[in-house]
Design a protein around this motif. Structure first.
Motif, short mmCIF file in Angstrom:
data_model
loop_
_atom_site.label_atom_id
_atom_site.label_comp_id
_atom_site.label_asym_id
_atom_site.label_seq_id
_atom_site.Cartn_x
_atom_site.Cartn_y
_atom_site.Cartn_z
N GLU A 1 -31.36 -25.75 -4.17
CA GLU A 1 -30.43 -26.59 -4.90
C GLU A 1 -30.16 -26.00 -6.28
OE1 GLU A 1 -32.72 -30.16 -4.66
OE2 GLU A 1 -33.73 -29.83 -6.58
N ILE A 2 -28.99 -26.34 -6.80
CA ILE A 2 -28.56 -25.83 -8.11
C ILE A 2 -28.44 -26.99 -9.08
CG2 ILE A 2 -26.75 -24.62 -9.37
CD1 ILE A 2 -28.05 -22.79 -7.41
N GLN A 3 -29.06 -26.86 -10.25
CA GLN A 3 -28.93 -27.85 -11.31
C GLN A 3 -27.63 -27.60 -12.06
OE1 GLN A 3 -31.28 -30.46 -12.49
NE2 GLN A 3 -29.29 -31.01 -13.36
N VAL A 4 -26.83 -28.65 -12.21
CA VAL A 4 -25.60 -28.54 -12.99
C VAL A 4 -25.65 -29.50 -14.17
CG1 VAL A 4 -24.18 -27.78 -11.05
CG2 VAL A 4 -24.36 -30.21 -11.54
N LEU A 5 -24.89 -29.17 -15.18
CA LEU A 5 -24.80 -29.98 -16.39
C LEU A 5 -23.36 -29.91 -16.87
CD1 LEU A 5 -26.69 -31.58 -18.29
CD2 LEU A 5 -27.02 -29.47 -19.60
N ALA A 6 -22.74 -31.07 -17.07
CA ALA A 6 -21.32 -31.10 -17.45
C ALA A 6 -21.10 -32.15 -18.53
CB ALA A 6 -20.46 -31.41 -16.23
N ASP A 7 -20.11 -31.88 -19.42
CA ASP A 7 -19.75 -32.88 -20.42
C ASP A 7 -18.35 -33.42 -20.12
OD1 ASP A 7 -17.92 -30.99 -21.37
OD2 ASP A 7 -19.22 -30.33 -23.02
N ALA A 8 -17.91 -34.32 -20.97
CA ALA A 8 -16.60 -34.93 -20.78
C ALA A 8 -15.48 -34.12 -21.42
CB ALA A 8 -16.60 -36.35 -21.37
N HIS A 9 -15.81 -32.89 -21.86
CA HIS A 9 -14.82 -32.06 -22.54
C HIS A 9 -14.47 -30.82 -21.72
CE1 HIS A 9 -15.49 -34.55 -26.13
NE2 HIS A 9 -16.76 -34.49 -25.81
N GLY A 10 -14.82 -30.84 -20.44
CA GLY A 10 -14.41 -29.77 -19.54
C GLY A 10 -15.43 -28.68 -19.29
N THR A 11 -16.61 -28.75 -19.88
CA THR A 11 -17.63 -27.73 -19.66
C THR A 11 -18.51 -28.10 -18.48
OG1 THR A 11 -17.68 -27.15 -22.01
CG2 THR A 11 -19.57 -26.48 -20.67
N VAL A 12 -18.66 -27.20 -17.53
CA VAL A 12 -19.57 -27.38 -16.40
C VAL A 12 -20.46 -26.15 -16.30
CG1 VAL A 12 -19.81 -27.86 -13.93
CG2 VAL A 12 -17.80 -28.71 -15.17
N LEU A 13 -21.77 -26.34 -16.44
CA LEU A 13 -22.73 -25.24 -16.41
C LEU A 13 -23.63 -25.36 -15.20
CD1 LEU A 13 -23.94 -25.37 -20.14
CD2 LEU A 13 -22.04 -24.04 -19.22
N HIS A 14 -24.12 -24.21 -14.71
CA HIS A 14 -25.20 -24.24 -13.72
C HIS A 14 -26.43 -23.62 -14.36
CE1 HIS A 14 -24.49 -19.91 -12.70
NE2 HIS A 14 -23.22 -20.22 -12.85
N LEU A 15 -27.60 -24.25 -14.09
CA LEU A 15 -28.84 -23.88 -14.76
C LEU A 15 -29.84 -23.25 -13.79
CD1 LEU A 15 -27.47 -25.99 -16.68
CD2 LEU A 15 -29.75 -26.67 -17.39
N GLY A 16 -29.34 -22.48 -12.87
CA GLY A 16 -30.24 -21.83 -11.93
C GLY A 16 -30.62 -22.72 -10.77
N GLU A 17 -31.42 -22.16 -9.88
CA GLU A 17 -31.74 -22.86 -8.63
C GLU A 17 -33.19 -23.32 -8.59
OE1 GLU A 17 -33.40 -18.85 -7.79
OE2 GLU A 17 -31.72 -19.66 -8.93
N ARG A 18 -33.44 -24.22 -7.63
CA ARG A 18 -34.80 -24.65 -7.30
C ARG A 18 -34.99 -24.48 -5.79
NH1 ARG A 18 -33.38 -29.08 -11.21
NH2 ARG A 18 -32.48 -30.23 -9.47
N GLU A 19 -36.12 -23.94 -5.41
CA GLU A 19 -36.48 -23.82 -4.00
C GLU A 19 -37.25 -25.09 -3.62
OE1 GLU A 19 -36.86 -22.18 -0.31
OE2 GLU A 19 -36.64 -20.57 -1.78
N CYS A 20 -36.73 -25.80 -2.60
CA CYS A 20 -37.32 -27.08 -2.20
C CYS A 20 -37.59 -27.10 -0.69
CB CYS A 20 -36.40 -28.23 -2.57
SG CYS A 20 -35.95 -28.29 -4.32
#
Length: 662
Positions: free
Chosen positions: A205-224
Motif C-alpha cells: 500500500e502507498i501512503q498519500v497526503l493531500a491538501d485543499a490547495h491541489g498538492t497530492v504527495l505519496h510517502l512511499g509504500e508499506r508491505e502488509c
C-alpha cells in the motif's frame, strides 16, 4: 489551528492522536462507553465524555452522541481515528452541519472510495490498473465468469471483515451467505464484490497526503503481506520487493487515484502485486483514513501524519514537496492481539493483571538511523478486554538503518513484553519474525496459513516448566527461619527429601511430569525423563527469579483465582496438580462448548435434528469475528442450550450431540 479536538475513537489510536495533540498544545477530548470508563485513552485525554453503553452501536457508532459531546466540550474539530465512523460519509456531513471540522477527506471522496465497486470505476477512468472483478445481484454467475480462485469482499467496508477466499463452485453458496451476513453486521450493507485472486499475492500500500490547495504527495509504500484471516499482523516500510522505479510508478498511481476524487488529508491506496511479477500491480481499494500501520511510514519519513492531518483540516498548505520525501532506514510493526493463534486466532478476554512493554525510546529523541522501539499501546494494568471491540491491544514498532536490524530489534523487544490475564499472540509473532522466508523477504499473503502449524507449535519452554514447579514450591512451603520438615512439599524422609511431582502441559498435549525435591532456595528439578538440574528461586515483588544451569532468568508472575501466570504462560492448577495453558475449550464427547466469549449469532440446527460430524451447528460472534461451531460426532442434537442473540462465556456449553442408538 484548533484549540480543542474531540477524538471519536478508543484504544491505542485514541492514545496516539492525543499524544500529537498534547505536543501541539491542543486540548484533547476523549469519548467512552461504559465499558471504557477507566480506559487508558480516557485517563490520558484532557477531558472525557461518556457517550453510552458498551455496545458500539449505542456509543462509538452513535453520530448524535459524538456530535453532542463535541458541542458540550467546545471542540472545533473531530478526529475519527480508524474503524468505527472513520470512513462514514454521513458522519463527516453531520460534523459539517454541526459546525465541526472533520479531520479527514470530504464526504464525496469517502463515498467514492468507500464503495469498492464505484472506487474501481473511478480509478479506472484515471488510468489506474485494477484487478479483474465483477459485482451485481447474480454474484454466483459473475464468479463463474471470473474463474477460481476468487475473493469475495464486502463493497462497503474493509479490515478483512466479510472476506472469503473461494476455491471451487461447491464452496461458493456457503461463502456468499457467510460473507453477506458478516458484511451486513459490520457495515450495514451486504453488497459483495468478486475479484480474481492473484496467485502468490503481496499486499503493498502507498501512503498519500493531500491538501485543499491541489498538492497530492505519496510517502512511499508499506508491505502488509503477513496476514491472518485477511487482516494484517506484521507491516513494514519500505517493501523488500520493490525497486525504486516500481516504487515511483506505484506512488504516482496512488496519487492519481487520490486526485481523482478530490482527496484531502492522509489516506492509503492499496495494491495487490504478484510476487512472480513485482513490476505489475493492481488497485484494490483506498482507505480514506489513517491506517493502523501508519507508524512505520512516520519512522522512515520523519513525518507526523496526525499533525499533517490536523494542519490540512485547518486549511493549511502542505509545507512539503514530493522531492522532500525521503525514505531513510527500515521500520517493522507487530500488532499484539488478545487472541489464541493455536485455536484459529479466536479472540480471548479478561482483565489484564500485568502489562509490561519495552520503553518507547522514540520519545527520547533518538536521531534518524538509530535503532529504536516505538510503542503505541491502548492498555494498562487493570484494563478489561471484552467481546464488544476489536481485540488489538498494542502495536510495537522497531526502527533501524537496515531491514535485518529492524527485525532483530523487534524480535528482541517482543521478548521483553509481558501481558498477563489474557492469552496473546506474542509467541506467535516472535516465531513469525524469525521464519526464514520472512527474514529473507520472501513474503506473500498466504505465508501464515501455509506455515501456521509450525508457527503455533510453541511447546511450553523447559525453563518455564522449572519455574512453574519452583513457584509452586515457594507458594506451598512454610516461611520463616524455623521450618518443620514435614511442612516442606514432598514431606520429609530419612536420608534424603522426597520428590514432589506436578503434571505440566498444554491442553491437548501429553503433559510433562516435573519433579522437585528440597526447598525452592536449594532444589533439584527433573523435567520429564531428563537429568536432575540444580535450581533455586526467590521472589522480588511481582517477579520470580530462577537460577539453573548457571543462568538466572526472571519472570513476572501473578495469580488470578486458579490461574497462575509465569511470564506470558497461564498455568492452571487441577487435581492432581496440573498446570496447563488456558484456552482448550473444544468438545468433550458429544458436548459442544463455546470457543470464545461472545454472542450466539445464528442457530443452524434445531433440537432433535440429526447431524454429521463437522456439520455447522451455530455461529458465535465476538469482536466482529464469526466462528462456526460444528458437531463433534455423528448423532442427534439432544440439547440446544442457547438461543440467537444470547451472550456466552468461554467454555460455556452450547449444545449436546448424542450418538445415534443402534
Amino acid at each position: 489551528m484548533f484549540d480543542t479536538v474531540l477524538i471519536a475513537n478508543r484504544g491505542e489510536i485514541a492514545v496516539r492522536v492525543a499524544t500529537t495533540l498534547r505536543r501541539m498544545g491542543i486540548r484533547s477530548v476523549a469519548v467512552h462507553s461504559d465499558a471504557d470508563a477507566g480506559a487508558r485513552h480516557v485517563r490520558e485525554a484532557d477531558v472525557a465524555v461518556r457517550i453510552g453503553p458498551a455496545a458500539a452501536r449505542e456509543s462509538y457508532l452513535s453520530i448524535e452522541r459524538i456530535i453532542d459531546a463535541a458541542r458540550k466540550t467546545g471542540a472545533q474539530a473531530v478526529h475519527p481515528g480508524y474503524g468505527f465512523l472513520a470512513e462514514n460519509a454521513a458522519f463527516a456531513r453531520a460534523c459539517a452541519e454541526a459546525g465541526l471540522v472533520f479531520v479527514g477527506p470530504p464526504p464525496a471522496a469517502i463515498d467514492a472510495m468507500g464503495d469498492k465497486i464505484r472506487a474501481k470505476q473511478t480509478v479506472t477512468a484515471a488510468g489506474v490498473p485494477v484487478v479483474p472483478g465483477a459485482f451485481g445481484a447474480d454474484i454466483e454467475h459473475a464468479v463463474a465468469e471470473i474463474g477460481f480462485p476468487v475473493l469475495l469482499k464486502p463493497s462497503a467496508g474493509g479490515g478483512g471483515k466479510g472476506m472469503r477466499l473461494v476455491h471451487s463452485i461447491d464452496e461458493l453458496p456457503a461463502a456468499i451467505e457467510s460473507a453477506k451476513r458478516e458484511a451486513l453486521n459490520s457495515f450495514g450493507d451486504d453488497t459483495l464484490l468478486a475479484e480474481r485472486f492473484v496467485l502468490n499475492p503481496r499486499h503493498i500500500e502507498i501512503q498519500v497526503l493531500a491538501d485543499a490547495h491541489g498538492t497530492v504527495l505519496h510517502l512511499g509504500e508499506r508491505e502488509c503481506s503477513l496476514q491472518r484471516r485477511h487482516q494484517k499482523i506484521i507491516e513494514e516500510a519500505p517493501s523488500p520487493l520493490l525497486d525504486e522505479e516500481t516504487r515511483q510508478r506505484m506512488g504516482k498511481s496512488a496519487a492519481d487515484a487520490a486526485a481523482s476524487v478530490g482527496y484531502t488529508g492522509a489516506g492509503t491506496v492499496e495494491f495487490i502485486v504478484s510476487a512472480d511479477r513485482p513490476d505489475e500491480f493492481f488497485f484494490m481499494e483506498m482507505n480514506t483514513r489513517l491506517q493502523v500501520e501508519h507508524p512505520v511510514t512516520e519512522l522512515v519519513t520523519g513525518i507526523d501524519l496526525v499533525e499533517q492531518q490536523l494542519r490540512v483540516a485547518a486549511g493549511e498548505k502542505l509545507s512539503l514537496t514530493q522531492q522532500d520525501i525521503r525514505l531513510t532506514g527500515h521500520a517493522v510493526e507487530a500488532r499484539i492481539y488478545a487472541e489464541d493463534p493455536a485455536h484459529g486466532f479466536l479472540p480471548t478476554g479478561g482483565t489484564l493483571l500485568t502489562v509490561h512493554e519495552p520503553a518507547d525510546d522514540l520519545l527520547a529523541g533518538a536521531s534518524i538511523g538509530t535503532a529504536r522501539i516505538r510503542v503505541d499501546s491502548g492498555v494498562s494494568e487493570g484494563s478489561v478486554v471484552g467481546s464488544d471491540y476489536d481485540p488489538m491491544l498494542a502495536k510495537h514498532i522497531a526502527y533501524a538503518s537496515t531491514r535485518d536490524g529492524a527485525l532483530r530489534k523487534l524480535r528482541s523487544a517482543l521478548g521483553d513484553v509481558t501481558i498477563q490475564g489474557v492469552t496473546t499472540n506474542i509467541p506467535f509473532l516472535r516465531a513469525l519474525l524469525a521464519d526464514e522466508d520472512v527474514v529473507a523477504g520472501r513474503l506473500d499473503t498466504g505465508l501464515v496459513e501455509r506455515k501456521l502449524d509450525a508457527l503455533v507449535a510453541n511447546p511450553m519452554p523447559e525453563d518455564v516448566l522449572v519455574a512453574a514447579a519452583l513457584e509452586r514450591a515457594l507458594e506451598l512451603e512454610p516461611q520463616g527461619e524455623t521450618v518443620d520438615p514435614w511442612d516442606i512439599p514432598g514431606g520429609w524422609r530419612i536420608g534424603q527429601p522426597a520428590w514432589a511431582s506436578w503434571l505440566i502441559g498444554a491442553p491437548g498435549d501429553e503433559p510433562t511430569k516435573v519433579r522437585l525435591r528440597g526447598r525452592a532456595a536449594d532444589a533439584e528439578v527433573v523435567v520429564g525423563d531428563g537429568a536432575p538440574v540444580k535450581a533455586s528461586a526467590w521472589r522480588d515483588g511481582t517477579r520470580i527469579h530462577v537460577r539453573s544451569d548457571g543462568v538466572t532468568r526472571s519472570y513476572r508472575h501473578a495469580r488470578d483465582g486458579e490461574i497462575t501466570w509465569i511470564g506470558n504462560w497461564p498455568l492452571l492448577e487441577t487435581e492432581p496438580l496440573q498446570l496447563s495453558r488456558r484456552g482448550g475449550t473444544g468438545a468433550a464427547g458429544g458436548a459442544v462448548t463455546s470457543p470464545m466469549p461472545g454472542t450466539v449469532l445464528l442457530l443452524k440446527v434445531a433440537a432433535g435434528e440429526r447431524v454429521s460430524a463437522g456439520q455447522p451447528l451455530l455461529v458465535v460472534e465476538a469482536m466482529k469475528m464469526e466462528h462456526t461451531v460444528v458437531a463433534p460426532i455423528d448423532g442427534a442434537v439432544a440439547e440446544l442450550a442457547v438461543h440467537a442473540g444470547q451472550q456466552v462465556k468461554l467454555g460455556q456449553q452450547l449444545a449436546v450431540v448424542a450418538p445415534l442408538q443402534e
